[in-house]
Each structure stands twice: as structure tokens, then as C-alpha cells.
Enzyme design. Structure first.
Site, PDB file in Angstrom:
ATOM      1  N   THR B 158       0.867  -1.195   0.000  1.00  0.00           N
ATOM      2  CA  THR B 158       0.000   0.000   0.000  1.00  0.00           C
ATOM      3  C   THR B 158       0.898   1.237   0.000  1.00  0.00           C
ATOM      4  OG1 THR B 158      -0.239  -0.109   2.402  1.00  0.00           O
ATOM      5  CG2 THR B 158      -1.975  -1.128   1.080  1.00  0.00           C
ATOM      6  N   LYS B 184       4.458  -6.843   3.887  1.00  0.00           N
ATOM      7  CA  LYS B 184       4.154  -5.458   3.520  1.00  0.00           C
ATOM      8  C   LYS B 184       3.938  -4.691   4.814  1.00  0.00           C
ATOM      9  CE  LYS B 184       0.810  -3.415   3.091  1.00  0.00           C
ATOM     10  NZ  LYS B 184       0.227  -2.342   3.940  1.00  0.00           N
ATOM     11  N   THR B 195      -1.184  -1.411   7.218  1.00  0.00           N
ATOM     12  CA  THR B 195      -1.144  -2.617   8.039  1.00  0.00           C
ATOM     13  C   THR B 195       0.068  -3.486   7.700  1.00  0.00           C
ATOM     14  OG1 THR B 195      -3.510  -2.706   8.296  1.00  0.00           O
ATOM     15  CG2 THR B 195      -2.381  -4.820   8.263  1.00  0.00           C
ATOM     16  N   GLU B 276       7.168   5.032   7.547  1.00  0.00           N
ATOM     17  CA  GLU B 276       6.793   6.244   6.822  1.00  0.00           C
ATOM     18  C   GLU B 276       7.706   7.411   7.205  1.00  0.00           C
ATOM     19  OE1 GLU B 276       2.187   5.272   5.736  1.00  0.00           O
ATOM     20  OE2 GLU B 276       2.583   6.456   7.511  1.00  0.00           O
ATOM     21  N   ASN B 399       0.866  11.424   6.761  1.00  0.00           N
ATOM     22  CA  ASN B 399      -0.291  11.078   7.582  1.00  0.00           C
ATOM     23  C   ASN B 399      -1.269  12.220   7.813  1.00  0.00           C
ATOM     24  OD1 ASN B 399      -0.029   8.238   8.232  1.00  0.00           O
ATOM     25  ND2 ASN B 399       1.971   8.885   8.983  1.00  0.00           N
ATOM     26  N   SER B 404      -6.892  13.287   2.050  1.00  0.00           N
ATOM     27  CA  SER B 404      -7.401  14.478   1.364  1.00  0.00           C
ATOM     28  C   SER B 404      -6.779  14.626  -0.020  1.00  0.00           C
ATOM     29  CB  SER B 404      -7.154  15.716   2.223  1.00  0.00           C
ATOM     30  OG  SER B 404      -6.012  15.584   3.013  1.00  0.00           O
TER      31      SER B 404
END
Lengths: 404, 404
Positions: B158, B184, B195, B276, B399, B404
């Protein structure tokens, strides 16, 4: 430094508390060109209570204050606080710094050293140059005045963007009892420069043990219900001094407890409003949890989740992250009984998104500077309310670049 | 999307595991123009073990997998995974999606539905369009090949910036036993889109109950020792399939356990390396704690502290924040016995900064992309090692702005 967008419009007018005098001075502990030490002199008979950080690596000052709590309230007392250096993790040298400051204050002011209480806030692990503070004791003592509390509020600031004060006057048996408090802190979020310190003064008459019980109870509903980033300072300190000068005994008074609760909650909210990088003030209400402890677990899991806090910063109504935080909290939860609201907007119920919810309504709500997130667990009677702020680029900036 | 600076140079060559076939396909669950569903077909006799998120709001898929664990390993089996939608907090509808996918796979492949295991990763709270997946089952089944594991690793991504694979071959009784795993996840940090999912395959022969015990034990030393931001997904899943095709019984084999540990640790580290916004890979070793549980508490308090993580991002050797994290962990600690090292550099000891430590040495060390923080508690024999990454502007960007 830019003042937080969530700051109150002005510092409140704080009343003189009979029996308390303040002074502050520029001692150059670390900062140049600003006042960085404050002294509060308390008349004989003042009862002093306190609550402190639970950190296992708490500072020498905190350990010293804790050891002195509950002592006799007969003679005069003093509270002396410096900013710029926390005197935490400074080994045996740090214990010596506290002893030197207490001995100095005791001598200059004629106070029992057991009635001198110190706090230090600032960098961790650097020896405190306490001789810079003791060198200023004559000047501080000479400057003591009844109305100088705002200067004290400014002297204890570190990364704070505004000084914090709050007050209440309550009439008991036809006589006014006054409370005035000051605080510093940008949350619990920067223990090397932004410890939370709180000093509350009142002219109420109350025994030390009763005052301690009251302050501890109210602390659990105020300062223990705020979080900026879940980090706990080595130096967090709240000291409350009751001079008794009003002559009004407030033992067991609900009116006094309510007024004090209001002052403490106001100061706690101001700390969150000055959270490093904060652009949103967020109240989280949890109800119908299995019990109060579970409600608090859920509320704190939401308040401390970096994913929830970044979503709020981005004005993203990402309620899935609230579900995630409920799930990880450790509290008893049933997916199909849970409901989530943004203000009055029902977002999720019966295990998934509410049919009445629209992304547009959620997105519009998130534009507000003050947000309310309500979670119903559907299980029991447990409730909790906590307050936090969002997690922004500015937080990273302040904390990644602070010492360099 | 830019690949993480901490990514391995290339995807490893993973061996064919006899008894396993893979296929992946573009089903358009949410993403357009990329493969987003993977299928693994497992020969009759394959033992399947799993470990799952402990979240109280875990997804319908996780609940279904957990219910099926420990069943008979007689017939063939299948694992089917989609990215783009987590099917978490989708109420009764979500349970129906899992049932529909399992029924579809069972029919097309001739497998007992009790032997079909599903995972979903992606947005929380949106109904899963499972008919897009079931519509592709014929295509998936027709495409099954033994060597297609890298495609499977890519289909489950993802927010990942690189596909994650690891392998080991161990010789037991003169015969090779092969292990190949894919994962992942950008940490546990983005439950709505990131996740952690892990699938490990081996041709070893082992009973389901023995495999489950082994995987659970190794999970506590690998995936349970990584954290990116302390947020726990609603969908975290690790499935391990042992086909037995090698004919080698590995029950109780230390060599097999060591090899499997290596594969799981490699995958766990890759998840942290893809955290991230990560720019630093950080190992935290705690020793001489009162016990192992306390050592883990300290290590996780450091690894999850926003203040420690932002300091690392800023290459600031701010060891006072490590003292703070030790203090807030809840573990037994004695200020004067604590010591802290950056790599081999002794930073703090005997309650304060080490006389041999220089800020220059600390600052130079923090420039490294891979960091080791060692904490000695000086109390007992407890040890723990955990891995994390830093907290950067990019994390906030990803995040705060995701949906958006």
C-alpha cells in the site's frame, strides 16, 4: 517566537493573595537578557501541598520537594524556581545544588530549610550553576512585592509562547476566598526544555493534609487529563500554598473545591493550548465504557495516537484512526456497540460508518480550531474526558532542531 | 513515490517452495493500473499457523483467520490477500465479504472453505467491494505458478516504497529445507493504509501445533520488537505455511528455528526500513534490567518516544530524552546505576554525563543512517532488543494529508 494561535487574548488580572509576595530576577542560569528565577515568599502558617512526576528518573528538586511534603506548617516558607536548567540527571552534584539553594534561601529569608521548595526546568544532564541563583538571593528578597505574580509567570517560561495564569474568587460564609495560579509548560512534550510547573496560591485556611488530599484529587481531573505527546517530564511539579490569611476555613467546602478545580483546569488547558506546534485544541470524551479506567485508556489512546493527531493537523476527518486507537487501547470494546461523533455529528455506529454521515460534514467540522471527539463504548457507565492538541510540522521542527 | 533511503539494494532471489503456487491480478479494489490481489495455493497436507493483531477492533478477516487456526491440515489450502481496502470496521457487511471471498475460492479451487485464509489492507470503514475480487478468481487460478512470489509481494503493497522478501535454506539430515517470506507494511504506523502483513512459506514437514508454537515464539523476538509510531493496526497478520514437500521433519530442530528466525527478523527490519518518512534505522538494546519485561518496557518507551525520535531525525545526540524515556517507562530504574551508550560511545553513567563524553563525538555518531542506542540499567539480568526509525516531517506529510 510566534505566540500559539490557541493562546488566550491576554494574561488575566490576578488578585493579590494575602500572605504571598513575589519577586523575579535575571540570574543568567542559561538565558541572557531575561528574568529566569522567581521567588515566592509565604507567611508563617501557610499549608503547602504538592503533586509530582511519577518518573523513575525524576530530578533532584522533585525528590527534595517530595521529602519535605507533609511537614509542619508553622513558620514562613518559600518557593524558588529557575528556568534554563532542569537539574535532572545531574547525579550527586544535583542534590548538592538543591541543598545549596535551600540553605541560601533559608539564611537570607530566615526560613527553615525544610520549608524551602525548589523547582528547576530546562536542559537535562547539565550541572546547574546554582551559584548564579544564590548570588541573586539578596536582590530577590529585596524585590518581594504582593502584586508581582505575572513577572513570576514569565520567569518560569522556557519554550512557552505565552505566560499562563488563572484565578477564581469564591464567597464562603459571606467572605471572599481568593485563588491565583500560574503555570509553565508546552505539554509534557519537551522534558529537556518544557517541563510542566504549576504554582497555585490561596488565602484560604486549610490543614496541610486536607489540602494535599484535595489537590491530589483535583489533579487527577485536570493536569493528569492532558497530553501533548505522551512523554513524561523528569521534573513535573504542582505546588499549592494556602496562607490562611482570609481567615476562612475551607475544609470540606464544595464551593472552594469547585473554584480550585476551575483554576487548575484553566491552567491545564493553557498548557495544551501552548503545546509545541499546536494548531488545534481537542477535547476527547469517552462514555459508556466498562468502567472509568477503561474510558481513560480509550481517551488517552486516542489523544496520544500520532495517526489521530496528524489527521487532525491535516483537518482530515479520518475516523478509522479513532477506531484503531480504541482497538489498541486495551480497554474492553465491542465493534458493533461503538459509536463515534465529531461534535454533534454522528460518524460511526453499529460497527461501521453511520448512514447519515457525510465526508463533507466531517471535513467541514475539522476546520474548527477547537474540536470535540466523542466515543460511546455502549458497555457500561465508565466516563473520561481528556484534552490534547494536534501533531504538526512545527512540532518536528521544534524538537528535531532544538539543541543544535 | 520515492523509495526509502533505508531500502535494501534489490529484492532478493526467493527460491521456489515445493507445494506453493502464486498468482496476482489487478482487480481494481481501490487502486487503478496495478495488481492488488494475490493468491497462494497450498498443496494438500500443508500446516498453517498464524499470529494476529491484538486490537479489540480487529478486522473481519482477522477474526475469520483466527477462528480457522488449528484446523485439520488434510486437504489443499489457499491464502488470498487484497490491498486498497482493509475490510475493518465494516460491520456485518465485512463478515459477509470474507464469507463471499472464501466461498468463491473454495468453489473455484476445490478447497474446503475452512482452509481459505484472507487478509485485507487499506482504508478502514469503507465496505469492501468483494465482487471485484471474486470476479477475478478464474483468472487468478489459471495464473498460478511456482515462481511468482515477487509479484505477490508487490500486489500486497500500500504505502510501502519497496516490496519485501527474505529467504533461508537450511540443511537438516543432509537435505535442504527452504523458507521464503514476503511482507508489507510501513510499520504499524498507518492502519488505514499500511497494516503489516507477512506470509512465510517452507517445504519443511511439521505438525500444525508445533509450527504454531514456533511461529508464536519467534514472533515475540521479531515482529513484536519493531515499532514505527506505537499505533497498532486492526489487521496485522502473519501466516506461515509448511507444505512438507521436502519430506524433512523439522520438529524441534534448532537449525530450522534459527533459519526461520533469520527470515522473520529480516522481514521485520525491512518493515522498519520502510517506516513512513524514515531516514534512520535504530536498534535499541537494553540490558541489566530487573527482568526481561522491564527491559522491554524501557526499550519500547525509548522507541516510541516522539521526543527521542524527533531528536534522531535532527541528528541531535539529545541523551537527556533517553533518560526521560527510561524514567517514564514504568520499569524499575536507579538514576545512579544507569548507563547510556551511542554505539561504543559512553554517554552517561553514575547519574550524569560521562566525563569522557563529548558533544562532538555524539553529534558525529548521529550522522549515521544506522544507529545503536544501548542502555544498561545496572539492576539485574533482563535484556531486550527492539528496532525503530526516526520521526520526520515526511511522516507528518504522509499522515496529515493522506486521505485528502
Amino acid at each position: 517566537m510566534t505566540v500559539s494561535p490557541l493562546a488566550p487574548a491576554f494574561f488575566p488580572a490576578l488578585p493579590v493573595i494575602d500572605g504571598v509576595h513575589f519577586a523575579s530576577v535575571a540570574a543568567g542560569v542559561r538565558y541572557a537578557g531575561r528574568q529566569d528565577v522567581m521567588l515566592a515568599a509565604l507567611d508563617a502558617g501557610t499549608a503547602i501541598a504538592g503533586v509530582f512526576t511519577t518518573s523513575a528518573t525524576r530530578s533532584a528538586n522533585v525528590l527534595d520537594c517530595q521529602a519535605k511534603m507533609g511537614g509542619a506548617a508553622s513558620g514562613p516558607a518559600a518557593i524558588i524556581v529557575n528556568s534554563g536548567n532542569s537539574n535532572a540527571f545531574t547525579g550527586k552534584y544535583g542534590d548538592g545544588s538543591v541543598a545549596a539553594i535551600c540553605a541560601g534561601v533559608a539564611q537570607v529569608m530566615g526560613v527553615d530549610p525544610q520549608r524551602v521548595f525548589t523547582s528547576s526546568t530546562g536542559v537535562i544532564g547539565e550541572p546547574l550553576p546554582h551559584e548564579r541563583i544564590t548570588a541573586k538571593l539578596d536582590e530577590l528578597t529585596a524585590g518581594l512585592t504582593a502584586g508581582a505574580i505575572e513577572g513570576a509567570a514569565r520567569a518560569i517560561m522556557t519554550t512557552d509562547t505565552f505566560p499562563k495564569g488563572a484565578t477564581a474568587t469564591v464567597e464562603i460564609d459571606g467572605k471572599p476566598v481568593k485563588i491565583a495560579g500560574i503555570a509553565k509548560g508546552s505539554g509534557m512534550i519537551a522534558p529537556d526544555m518544557a517541563t510542566m510547573l504549576v504554582y497555585v496560591f490561596t488565602d484560604a485556611k486549610i490543614a496541610q493534609s486536607d489540602l494535599q488530599a484535595l489537590v491530589s484529587r483535583l489533579n487527577n481531573r485536570t493536569f493528569n487529563c492532558i497530553t501533548v505527546d505522551s512523554d513524561t517530564s523528569t521534573s513535573d511539579t504542582l505546588l499549592m500554598a494556602a496562607t490562611g490569611a482570609s481567615g476562612v476555613d475551607v475544609t470540606g467546602s464544595d464551593a472552594f473545591a469547585d473554584a480550585l478545580h476551575g483554576v487548575m483546569l484553566d491552567l491545564a488547558h493553557q498548557v495544551v493550548r501552548d503545546g509545541e506546534g499546536a494548531t488545534k485544541f481537542v477535547e476527547i470524551q469517552v462514555d459508556s465504557a466498562a468502567n472509568d479506567a477503561d474510558a481513560r485508556r480509550v481517551a488517552m489512546a486516542i489523544a496520544n495516537s500520532p495517526l489521530v493527531k496528524t489527521a487532525i493537523a491535516g483537518e482530515d476527518p479520518n475516523w478509522g484512526r479513532i477506531v484503531m486507537a480504541v482497538g489498541k487501547s486495551g480497554a474492553k470494546a465491542d465493534r458493533d456497540l461503538l459509536n463515534i461523533r465529531f461534535g454533534d455529528i454522528l460518524v460511526a455506529e453499529e460497527g461501521w460508518r453511520s448512514p447519515s454521515y457525510t465526508e463533507e460534514a466531517g471535513a467541514a467540522y475539522m476546520k474548527n480550531a477547537e474540536l470535540l471527539i466523542k466515543v460511546g463504548m455502549g458497555l457500561g457507565a465508565g466516563t473520561a474526558t481528556v484534552w490534547t492538541c494536534d501533531l504538526t510540522h512545527r512540532y518536528i521542527q521544534i524538537n528535531a532542531d532544538y539543541r543544535s
